[in-house]
Scaffold this motif. Structure first.
Motif, PDB file in Angstrom:
ATOM      1  N   LEU A   7       0.820  -1.210   0.000  1.00 21.35           N
ATOM      2  CA  LEU A   7       0.000   0.000   0.000  1.00 21.35           C
ATOM      3  C   LEU A   7       0.856   1.263   0.000  1.00 21.35           C
ATOM      4  O   LEU A   7       0.540   2.243  -0.698  1.00 21.35           O
ATOM      5  CB  LEU A   7      -0.937  -0.012   1.209  1.00 21.35           C
ATOM      6  N   LEU A   8       1.938   1.256   0.771  1.00 21.25           N
ATOM      7  CA  LEU A   8       2.795   2.445   0.811  1.00 21.25           C
ATOM      8  C   LEU A   8       3.440   2.727  -0.545  1.00 21.25           C
ATOM      9  O   LEU A   8       3.666   3.890  -0.909  1.00 21.25           O
ATOM     10  CB  LEU A   8       3.880   2.271   1.882  1.00 21.25           C
ATOM     11  N   ARG A   9       3.714   1.669  -1.298  1.00 26.07           N
ATOM     12  CA  ARG A   9       4.307   1.836  -2.627  1.00 26.07           C
ATOM     13  C   ARG A   9       3.386   2.589  -3.580  1.00 26.07           C
ATOM     14  O   ARG A   9       3.831   3.143  -4.583  1.00 26.07           O
ATOM     15  CB  ARG A   9       4.611   0.474  -3.245  1.00 26.07           C
ATOM     16  N   ARG A  10       2.092   2.608  -3.267  1.00 31.30           N
ATOM     17  CA  ARG A  10       1.112   3.143  -4.207  1.00 31.30           C
ATOM     18  C   ARG A  10       0.681   4.558  -3.872  1.00 31.30           C
ATOM     19  O   ARG A  10      -0.198   5.106  -4.542  1.00 31.30           O
ATOM     20  CB  ARG A  10      -0.088   2.202  -4.273  1.00 31.30           C
ATOM     21  N   TRP A  11       1.292   5.153  -2.840  1.00 27.39           N
ATOM     22  CA  TRP A  11       0.967   6.535  -2.543  1.00 27.39           C
ATOM     23  C   TRP A  11       1.770   7.464  -3.443  1.00 27.39           C
ATOM     24  O   TRP A  11       2.645   7.029  -4.185  1.00 27.39           O
ATOM     25  CB  TRP A  11       1.218   6.827  -1.060  1.00 27.39           C
ATOM     26  N   GLU A  12       1.477   8.754  -3.335  1.00 26.65           N
ATOM     27  CA  GLU A  12       2.085   9.763  -4.210  1.00 26.65           C
ATOM     28  C   GLU A  12       3.610   9.661  -4.190  1.00 26.65           C
ATOM     29  O   GLU A  12       4.237   9.540  -3.135  1.00 26.65           O
ATOM     30  CB  GLU A  12       1.663  11.160  -3.745  1.00 26.65           C
ATOM     31  N   GLY A  13       4.181   9.679  -5.362  1.00 27.42           N
ATOM     32  CA  GLY A  13       5.626   9.589  -5.481  1.00 27.42           C
ATOM     33  C   GLY A  13       6.144   8.174  -5.587  1.00 27.42           C
ATOM     34  O   GLY A  13       7.332   7.958  -5.820  1.00 27.42           O
ATOM     35  N   SER A  14       5.263   7.179  -5.409  1.00 33.01           N
ATOM     36  CA  SER A  14       5.639   5.758  -5.500  1.00 33.01           C
ATOM     37  C   SER A  14       6.949   5.473  -4.759  1.00 33.01           C
ATOM     38  O   SER A  14       7.958   5.103  -5.364  1.00 33.01           O
ATOM     39  CB  SER A  14       5.767   5.324  -6.968  1.00 33.01           C
ATOM     40  N   PRO A  15       6.946   5.677  -3.436  1.00 31.73           N
ATOM     41  CA  PRO A  15       8.190   5.470  -2.691  1.00 31.73           C
ATOM     42  C   PRO A  15       8.701   4.033  -2.813  1.00 31.73           C
ATOM     43  O   PRO A  15       7.930   3.086  -3.000  1.00 31.73           O
ATOM     44  CB  PRO A  15       7.792   5.793  -1.252  1.00 31.73           C
ATOM     45  N   LYS A  16      10.006   3.879  -2.719  1.00 31.84           N
ATOM     46  CA  LYS A  16      10.635   2.559  -2.724  1.00 31.84           C
ATOM     47  C   LYS A  16      10.540   2.004  -1.298  1.00 31.84           C
ATOM     48  O   LYS A  16      11.093   2.588  -0.359  1.00 31.84           O
ATOM     49  CB  LYS A  16      12.092   2.679  -3.160  1.00 31.84           C
ATOM     50  N   VAL A  17       9.839   0.890  -1.149  1.00 37.30           N
ATOM     51  CA  VAL A  17       9.595   0.314   0.169  1.00 37.30           C
ATOM     52  C   VAL A  17      10.167  -1.099   0.221  1.00 37.30           C
ATOM     53  O   VAL A  17       9.754  -1.976  -0.541  1.00 37.30           O
ATOM     54  CB  VAL A  17       8.080   0.276   0.501  1.00 37.30           C
ATOM     55  N   ASP A  18      11.112  -1.315   1.111  1.00 36.80           N
ATOM     56  CA  ASP A  18      11.694  -2.637   1.307  1.00 36.80           C
ATOM     57  C   ASP A  18      11.189  -3.246   2.610  1.00 36.80           C
ATOM     58  O   ASP A  18      10.825  -2.516   3.547  1.00 36.80           O
ATOM     59  CB  ASP A  18      13.218  -2.561   1.338  1.00 36.80           C
TER      60      ASP A  18
END
Length: 310
Positions: free
Chosen positions: A108-119
């Motif tokens: 879900l965090l990957r899909r917020w604005e800016g498409s953050p890189k989440v490991d």
């Protein structure tokens, strides 16, 4: 005159929490939800929309705020530099669903604005290898704080948090129930790192001044009644017996032919002698250290959210 101890948390019931996301469309398909949920978990798309989507938005607000503070601090000091990764800890018992929570949050965090890189990293990779646990007579305490290489875990998160370009972690196999020799997970400067594990909210061990939890920017504890978690563990053991344990390469293949009654007796004994004591003695005491607690009902659904007061 004694004064009542006030809770540092505000409790938000499920319906009220769900109202925080009426305009947020669920970005996950039913197939994606099935893929992300763990064995024995009953996660449904509705719960993703009502609980985890607003949770991911709240965490993203914390992350955005941390990034702004980083920029403002550098502006104040007249310096420059990249923001360090925003680190999230996810804690809770065996079989409570913390792995599902961590995987969902990552997606879900990957899909917020800016498409953050989440490991995402699990602390299983920082368990001592079985040969070390056997030498130290700790095989029956696997999952207890002393079964982990806490110094290596702290070093890993410290290097990620300091902004190193590339940090490596060991790999754990649930099939062989051991560290995989020569295999590594490589983390390359993510925007967000999720660290999931039983004891990630532990305070510093005796003689140490720093704990992994001191490096977290946000932390989540997945909670439920102990009796419910015990039953979920027993059910999960049977599900694994019917699936993963059938693999001849599995460490637990010797249990593949157990009857339902035998599996229940064995898993209850494991819970009562290992997982239950670990939960009561080491995991539950870390719950007040979390920023947010997800409270589950006996049917595995989230019934309320406790959020630390600002």
């Amino acid at each position: 005159m004694s004064h009542p101890i006030r809770s540092p948390f505000v409790e938000i019931e499920r319906p009220d929490w769900a109202r925080l996301a009426p305009r947020m469309p669920n970005p996950l398909t039913e197939e994606e939800v099935r893929r992300l949920r763990g064995i024995g978990d009953r996660l449904e798309p509705r719960e993703v929309a009502e609980v985890y989507l607003p949770l991911s938005r709240l965490v993203s607000l914390y992350q955005e705020s941390a990034a702004r503070l980083h920029r403002d601090t550098h502006a104040f000091l007249g310096t420059s530099g990249h923001p360090t990764p925003f680190v999230i800890g996810v804690a809770g018992s065996v079989a409570v669903g913390k792995s599902t929570t961590a995987r969902l949050l990552q997606e879900l965090l990957r899909r917020w604005e800016g498409s953050p890189k989440v490991d995402l990293i699990t602390t299983d990779g920082f368990l001592h290898p079985n040969r070390v646990l056997e030498e130290r007579e700790l095989m029956t305490r696997k999952g207890f704080p002393e079964s982990y290489d806490r110094r290596a875990l702290l070093g890993f998160v410290s290097r990620v948090k300091s902004g190193e370009e590339e940090v490596r972690a060991p790999v754990y196999s649930h099939l062989t129930y051991d560290i995989v020799p020569g295999e590594e997970i490589v983390v390359r400067r993510p925007d967000i790192l999720i660290v999931e594990g039983l004891n990630v909210l532990q305070p510093p061990p005796s003689g140490s001044h720093l704990a992994v939890s001191d490096l977290f920017d946000f932390s989540i504890y997945v909670d439920a009644r102990t009796s419910a978690i015990r039953e979920w563990y027993v059910d999960r053991f049977w599900a694994l017996k019917e699936s993963a344990f059938q693999d001849p390469l599995s460490y637990f293949h010797r249990f593949a032919d157990m009857t339902r009654s035998q599996a229940r007796i064995y898993s209850e004994d494991v819970w009562d002698s290992i997982n239950g004591p670990n939960l009561v003695e080491h995991i539950v005491p870390t719950r007040p250290r979390a920023d947010l607690v997800l409270r589950k009902a006996d049917d595995h659904t989230i019934r309320s959210v406790l959020l630390r007061k600002l």
